[in-house]
Write an enzyme that holds these catalytic residues in place. Structure first.
Site, PDB file in Angstrom:
ATOM      1  N   SER A 128     -30.010 -60.810 -29.408  1.00 48.53           N
ATOM      2  CA  SER A 128     -29.253 -58.418 -28.854  1.00 48.53           C
ATOM      3  C   SER A 128     -28.210 -58.227 -29.532  1.00 48.53           C
ATOM      4  O   SER A 128     -27.628 -59.553 -30.454  1.00 48.53           O
ATOM      5  CB  SER A 128     -28.481 -59.281 -27.463  1.00 48.53           C
ATOM      6  OG  SER A 128     -27.782 -57.981 -27.318  1.00 48.53           O
ATOM      7  N   LYS A 182     -33.240 -62.641 -22.360  1.00 49.83           N
ATOM      8  CA  LYS A 182     -32.667 -62.078 -22.856  1.00 49.83           C
ATOM      9  C   LYS A 182     -33.034 -60.646 -21.602  1.00 49.83           C
ATOM     10  O   LYS A 182     -31.956 -59.211 -22.183  1.00 49.83           O
ATOM     11  CB  LYS A 182     -33.920 -61.562 -24.304  1.00 49.83           C
ATOM     12  CG  LYS A 182     -33.362 -60.337 -25.126  1.00 49.83           C
ATOM     13  CD  LYS A 182     -31.801 -59.817 -25.070  1.00 49.83           C
ATOM     14  CE  LYS A 182     -32.106 -59.148 -25.935  1.00 49.83           C
ATOM     15  NZ  LYS A 182     -32.195 -57.676 -25.948  1.00 49.83           N
ATOM     16  N   HIS A 185     -30.041 -60.714 -19.358  1.00 51.88           N
ATOM     17  CA  HIS A 185     -28.861 -59.522 -19.993  1.00 51.88           C
ATOM     18  C   HIS A 185     -29.331 -58.364 -20.696  1.00 51.88           C
ATOM     19  O   HIS A 185     -28.033 -56.986 -20.172  1.00 51.88           O
ATOM     20  CB  HIS A 185     -29.241 -60.335 -22.324  1.00 51.88           C
ATOM     21  CG  HIS A 185     -28.205 -59.071 -22.819  1.00 51.88           C
ATOM     22  ND1 HIS A 185     -28.529 -57.898 -23.620  1.00 51.88           N
ATOM     23  CD2 HIS A 185     -27.182 -59.741 -23.042  1.00 51.88           C
ATOM     24  CE1 HIS A 185     -28.169 -57.501 -24.723  1.00 51.88           C
ATOM     25  NE2 HIS A 185     -27.404 -58.196 -23.919  1.00 51.88           N
ATOM     26  N   ASN A 186     -30.525 -57.562 -20.525  1.00 51.60           N
ATOM     27  CA  ASN A 186     -30.587 -56.271 -20.816  1.00 51.60           C
ATOM     28  C   ASN A 186     -30.973 -55.258 -19.603  1.00 51.60           C
ATOM     29  O   ASN A 186     -30.203 -54.355 -19.107  1.00 51.60           O
ATOM     30  CB  ASN A 186     -32.318 -55.965 -21.301  1.00 51.60           C
ATOM     31  CG  ASN A 186     -32.351 -56.191 -22.639  1.00 51.60           C
ATOM     32  OD1 ASN A 186     -31.576 -57.095 -23.316  1.00 51.60           O
ATOM     33  ND2 ASN A 186     -32.897 -55.657 -23.521  1.00 51.60           N
ATOM     34  N   GLU A 189     -27.396 -55.321 -18.737  1.00 50.82           N
ATOM     35  CA  GLU A 189     -26.914 -54.151 -19.789  1.00 50.82           C
ATOM     36  C   GLU A 189     -27.407 -52.556 -19.343  1.00 50.82           C
ATOM     37  O   GLU A 189     -26.560 -51.724 -19.378  1.00 50.82           O
ATOM     38  CB  GLU A 189     -27.605 -54.175 -21.360  1.00 50.82           C
ATOM     39  CG  GLU A 189     -28.061 -53.047 -22.112  1.00 50.82           C
ATOM     40  CD  GLU A 189     -28.788 -53.025 -23.133  1.00 50.82           C
ATOM     41  OE1 GLU A 189     -28.380 -54.198 -24.035  1.00 50.82           O
ATOM     42  OE2 GLU A 189     -30.079 -52.544 -23.551  1.00 50.82           O
TER      43      GLU A 189
END
Ligand code: 6PG
Length: 479
Positions: A128, A182, A185-186, A189
């Site tokens: 990222s 990940k 995480h997105n 986000e």
């Protein structure tokens, strides 16, 4: 063989990551791209990198010292499988293939299993930080085997972002764990971005402040507990003036948000795991709603509130919005970490939640001060059942909840959409409720489908004979 690490795929993420690797002491970087023209361009553009360039995959493999380690940086999907197939023909047992793209974690699990059969290691690594992160220091979330991590870890540590003297990379867990994290995480986000966008919209429509004035507010917020990359760049975007029209750029950008799918994956996976990531889901849906111009045009004459909404004290309202943003953000992260816990359980990954928060402190898109608080919460209590119940977060929510409620009420009265703010508050109230109307839902299910229910005062499962004399019987099996 001269290079200790290779990168395949010379689009901007790949070439930036290769340049980052090459800039660190001790690394010599081999590069390869499907079209050799691109490789030649990269070599001539960045002579200082000292790339060892190859035009064939065989040459590329031969240019790497053993165990050979190559990071694939191509668009996630079929292209990744094609490169993996090529590499498995030229690599040997013990070598390491890393996929640094935004792969779906179940694809990574599948690929890891298939590649492992050849004796080659396969590591799905979430990376990222966008183009700049790839060049200067991303946050890296590798999965795969401990054996692969032993070789790869020291290399990745040289290129990762550094937060408070620690590299933003850790071995997340086996096979697809890195890409899973990940993905979360997105999802976070998406939620963070949507919450910030709602805050901006409420302030703008509530106080009439200009984008530039709101930029100053975000800059101010960035000095406190909300300090984060996304708040920082929001101020930059809001301050930008369009050269062509002289208008704030935000006013000339079409209000339809795109998405490449990672947020949707987070929600789809959460549905499968039964984890209510409502804030993240609303953020994904808000992008979908924005991107339906025909529906929006057809609905644009639907009535809004009939009474006028006004903000009496602009400063107080802005402060309420700030607090609502902080509270909702806590919920989004709490939900994201719930999904990590559930995923780890489902897929048998030993994921250290505190370490994940740590490696997100630098390099990645959701980097923020606040992540230190998450690490502390999990360090203190690794078995924490919900992040929002950790003392620091409980305090934070206690202090902000009144403002949060006022903002959600104001948004409803004003007719300003605030799906992420309001769903986060509903989630919070649902979580803390003594009794939920789920009891009634169970009654309804029992009525039409004899799905049975449990009682608060007795063991076992029960069914009411709804179409008979309405007496209760003990049920043997549940539906
Ligand atoms: C990052 C970003 C990056 C990218 C995503 C989301 O961590 O560096 O998350 O991976 O921005 O693809 O993009 P969309 O908003 O297009 O889904």
């Amino acid at each position: 063989a001269q290079a200790n690490i290779g990168v395949i795929g010379m689009a901007v993420m790949g070439s930036n990551l290769a340049r980052n690797l090459a800039s660190r002491e001790g690394n010599t970087v081999a590069i390869y791209n499907r079209s050799a023209d691109k490789t030649r361009t990269v070599v001539s553009e960045f002579p200082e990198a000292g790339f060892v360039a190859s035009e064939t995959i065989e040459e590329f493999a031969a240019s790497l010292t053993k165990p050979r380690t190559a990071i694939i940086m191509v668009k996630a999907g079929a292209g990744t499988d094609a490169v993996i197939n090529q590499l498995t023909t030229v690599f040997e047992p013990g070598d390491i293939i890393v996929d640094g793209g935004n792969a779906l974690f179940t694809d990574t699990i599948r690929r890891e299993k298939a590649v492992r059969e050849t004796g080659i290691n396969f590591v799905g690594a979430g990376i990222s930080g966008g183009e700049e992160g790839a060049l200067k220091g991303p946050s890296i979330m590798p999965g795969g085997s401990a054996e692969a991590w032993a070789t790869l870890g020291p290399i990745l540590k040289t290129i990762a972002a550094v937060a408070e003297d620690e590299p933003c990379v850790t071995h997340v867990g086996t096979d697809g764990a890195g890409h899973f994290v990940k993905m979360i995480h997105n999802g976070i986000e998406y939620a963070d971005m949507q919450l910030i966008a709602e805050a901006y919209d409420l302030i703008r429509r509530g106080t009439g402040k200009s984008p530039a004035e709101i930029a100053d507010i975000f800059t101010e917020w960035n000095k406190g507990e909300l300090e984060s990359y996304l708040i920082e760049i929001t101020a930059e975007v809001l301050r930008q003036v369009d050269a062509k029209t002289g208008q704030p750029l935000v006013d000339v950008i079409v209000d339809q948000a795109g998405a490449k799918g990672t947020g949707a994956w987070t929600v789809q996976t959460a549905l499968d795991l039964g984890i209510p990531v409502s804030g993240i889901a609303e953020a994904v849906f808000a992008r979908s709603l924005s991107s339906k111009p025909a529906q929006r045009a057809a609905a644009s004459s639907l009535p809004g509130p009939t009474s006028k909404w006004t903000v009496d004290d602009a400063d107080a309202f802005v402060e309420d919005v700030r607090q609502a943003l902080y509270a909702s953000k806590i919920i989004a992260y709490s939900q994201g970490f719930d999904e990590i816990v559930a995923g780890a359980e489902q897929y048998d990954w030993d994921i250290k939640k505190g370490d994940i928060a740590k490696i997100w402190r630098g390099g990645c898109i959701i980097r923020a001060q606040f992540l230190n608080r998450i690490t502390e919460a999990y360090d203190e209590n690794p078995g924490l059942v919900a992040l929002v119940t950790a003392p620091y977060f409980t305090d934070a929510v206690s202090q902000t909840q009144d403002a949060w409620r006022r903002v959600v009420v104001a948004a409803a009265q004003a007719g300003i959409p605030s799906p992420a703010f309001s769903s986060s508050l509903s989630y919070y109230d649902g979580l803390r409720a003594d009794r939920l109307p789920a009891a009634l839902v169970q009654g309804q299910r029992d009525f039409f489908g004899a799905h049975t229910y449990r009682r608060v005062d007795a063991e076992g499962t029960f069914h009411t004979l709804w179409s008979g004399d309405r007496s209760e019987i003990e049920a043997t099996d549940t539906h």
